[in-house]
Design a protein around this motif. Structure first.
Motif, mmCIF file in Angstrom:
data_model
loop_
_atom_site.group_PDB
_atom_site.id
_atom_site.type_symbol
_atom_site.label_atom_id
_atom_site.label_comp_id
_atom_site.label_asym_id
_atom_site.label_seq_id
_atom_site.Cartn_x
_atom_site.Cartn_y
_atom_site.Cartn_z
ATOM 1 N N HIS A 1 67.704 51.046 30.702
ATOM 2 C CA HIS A 1 66.374 50.802 30.128
ATOM 3 C C HIS A 1 66.108 49.313 29.931
ATOM 4 O O HIS A 1 64.986 48.842 30.172
ATOM 5 C CB HIS A 1 66.210 51.544 28.807
ATOM 6 C CG HIS A 1 66.062 53.016 28.969
ATOM 7 N ND1 HIS A 1 65.030 53.596 29.674
ATOM 8 C CD2 HIS A 1 66.830 54.044 28.518
ATOM 9 C CE1 HIS A 1 65.155 54.910 29.652
ATOM 10 N NE2 HIS A 1 66.244 55.199 28.960
ATOM 11 N N LEU A 2 67.100 48.565 29.504
ATOM 12 C CA LEU A 2 66.926 47.128 29.323
ATOM 13 C C LEU A 2 66.669 46.431 30.654
ATOM 14 O O LEU A 2 65.789 45.573 30.765
ATOM 15 C CB LEU A 2 68.142 46.517 28.628
ATOM 16 C CG LEU A 2 68.347 46.917 27.173
ATOM 17 C CD1 LEU A 2 69.656 46.350 26.644
ATOM 18 C CD2 LEU A 2 67.177 46.474 26.314
ATOM 19 N N ILE B 1 70.027 45.802 18.609
ATOM 20 C CA ILE B 1 69.731 47.207 18.912
ATOM 21 C C ILE B 1 70.844 48.037 18.295
ATOM 22 O O ILE B 1 72.028 47.736 18.485
ATOM 23 C CB ILE B 1 69.669 47.471 20.431
ATOM 24 C CG1 ILE B 1 68.509 46.702 21.054
ATOM 25 C CG2 ILE B 1 69.531 48.968 20.717
ATOM 26 C CD1 ILE B 1 68.426 46.827 22.561
ATOM 27 N N THR B 2 70.464 49.064 17.542
ATOM 28 C CA THR B 2 71.455 49.984 16.986
ATOM 29 C C THR B 2 71.129 51.399 17.460
ATOM 30 O O THR B 2 69.962 51.772 17.592
ATOM 31 C CB THR B 2 71.471 49.975 15.439
ATOM 32 O OG1 THR B 2 70.202 50.383 14.949
ATOM 33 C CG2 THR B 2 71.811 48.598 14.909
ATOM 34 N N GLU C 1 60.016 40.093 19.646
ATOM 35 C CA GLU C 1 59.557 41.002 18.598
ATOM 36 C C GLU C 1 58.757 42.156 19.212
ATOM 37 O O GLU C 1 58.910 43.308 18.800
ATOM 38 C CB GLU C 1 58.703 40.252 17.574
ATOM 39 C CG GLU C 1 59.507 39.353 16.665
ATOM 40 C CD GLU C 1 58.646 38.601 15.665
ATOM 41 O OE1 GLU C 1 57.477 39.000 15.443
ATOM 42 O OE2 GLU C 1 59.142 37.613 15.106
ATOM 43 N N LEU C 2 57.921 41.839 20.197
ATOM 44 C CA LEU C 2 57.190 42.904 20.899
ATOM 45 C C LEU C 2 58.145 43.798 21.679
ATOM 46 O O LEU C 2 57.968 45.020 21.722
ATOM 47 C CB LEU C 2 56.151 42.307 21.841
ATOM 48 C CG LEU C 2 54.845 41.855 21.201
ATOM 49 C CD1 LEU C 2 53.956 41.168 22.218
ATOM 50 C CD2 LEU C 2 54.115 43.016 20.555
ATOM 51 N N ALA C 3 59.172 43.207 22.279
ATOM 52 C CA ALA C 3 60.166 44.002 23.010
ATOM 53 C C ALA C 3 60.859 44.986 22.071
ATOM 54 O O ALA C 3 61.114 46.142 22.436
ATOM 55 C CB ALA C 3 61.187 43.095 23.682
ATOM 56 N N GLU D 1 63.265 44.528 31.824
ATOM 57 C CA GLU D 1 63.347 43.159 32.320
ATOM 58 C C GLU D 1 62.696 43.028 33.697
ATOM 59 O O GLU D 1 61.949 42.081 33.960
ATOM 60 C CB GLU D 1 64.815 42.717 32.400
ATOM 61 C CG GLU D 1 64.992 41.325 32.969
ATOM 62 C CD GLU D 1 66.454 40.987 33.218
ATOM 63 O OE1 GLU D 1 66.768 39.786 33.217
ATOM 64 O OE2 GLU D 1 67.273 41.915 33.421
ATOM 65 N N ALA D 2 62.954 43.963 34.586
ATOM 66 C CA ALA D 2 62.471 43.876 35.963
ATOM 67 C C ALA D 2 60.978 44.174 36.078
ATOM 68 O O ALA D 2 60.255 43.490 36.803
ATOM 69 C CB ALA D 2 63.262 44.830 36.858
ATOM 70 N N GLN D 3 60.514 45.205 35.387
ATOM 71 C CA GLN D 3 59.134 45.656 35.555
ATOM 72 C C GLN D 3 58.203 45.228 34.435
ATOM 73 O O GLN D 3 56.990 45.208 34.615
ATOM 74 C CB GLN D 3 59.100 47.183 35.675
ATOM 75 C CG GLN D 3 59.868 47.710 36.847
ATOM 76 C CD GLN D 3 59.978 49.228 36.821
ATOM 77 O OE1 GLN D 3 59.482 49.888 35.921
ATOM 78 N NE2 GLN D 3 60.641 49.782 37.815
#
Length: 171
Positions: free
Chosen positions: A131-132, A111-112, A68-70, A136-138
């Protein structure tokens, strides 16, 4: 109040109590690694749109809160990652959104992206994927995470302004 309580006791007092069975979550649907569908609607849709979804844990699972935060970090407001990249900097899209359905059982993260007239789907998909992977990485910066948490809190509080909203939330 005295008259109301008398009526409550008259009509509901003699009702026997019953044992209520707790709600059981529905079974989780089978996992699909990749599935892509295209729908063409030349009558109502003047531009392309992208809808991507992932199956996620039920709404009270600890990972659900992180997702939800993501969603807030990715697409809530004009300073969000995807809005900034796809709508403001490069006008590839008219709008972006990210959300969960907040289902009690199996849920979805969605995501839309509503593309602009001359945008290319491949370019939007590539930027979105970048961006995803970067998130995820950082992970988000502390400032971005703090801002997302504050938006969750304010959405909850502002969502309780009407009696209907408060009743729905209590329910």
């Amino acid at each position: 109040p005295i008259q109301a309580m008398a009526l409550v006791k008259k009509y509901f007092g003699p009702m026997p109590s019953i044992k209520v069975t707790p709600f059981a979550n529905p079974p989780v649907p089978p996992f699909r690694t990749t599935e892509q569908r295209t729908k063409v609607d030349d009558v109502n849709a003047k531009t392309e749109a992208l809808l991507i979804g992932w199956r996620i844990p039920e709404s009270r699972h600890k990972d659900h809160y992180a997702l939800e935060l993501a969603a807030k970090i990715l697409a809530d407001g004009e300073s969000s990652i995807l809005y900034e990249s796809l709508v403001r900097k490069r006008p590839l899209a008219r709008d972006v959104s990210a959300y969960t359905y907040d289902h009690r059982g199996p849920d979805a993260f969605v995501i839309t992206v509503e593309l602009n007239q001359n945008s290319r789907m491949a370019e939007v998909e590539q930027l979105l994927d970048r961006h995803l992977r970067q998130l995820e990485a950082q992970g988000p910066s502390e400032a971005v995470l703090s801002r997302a948490k504050q938006r969750v809190k304010s959405s909850f509080v502002f969502g309780l302004q009407s009696n209907q909203a408060r009743a729905t939330s209590l329910g």
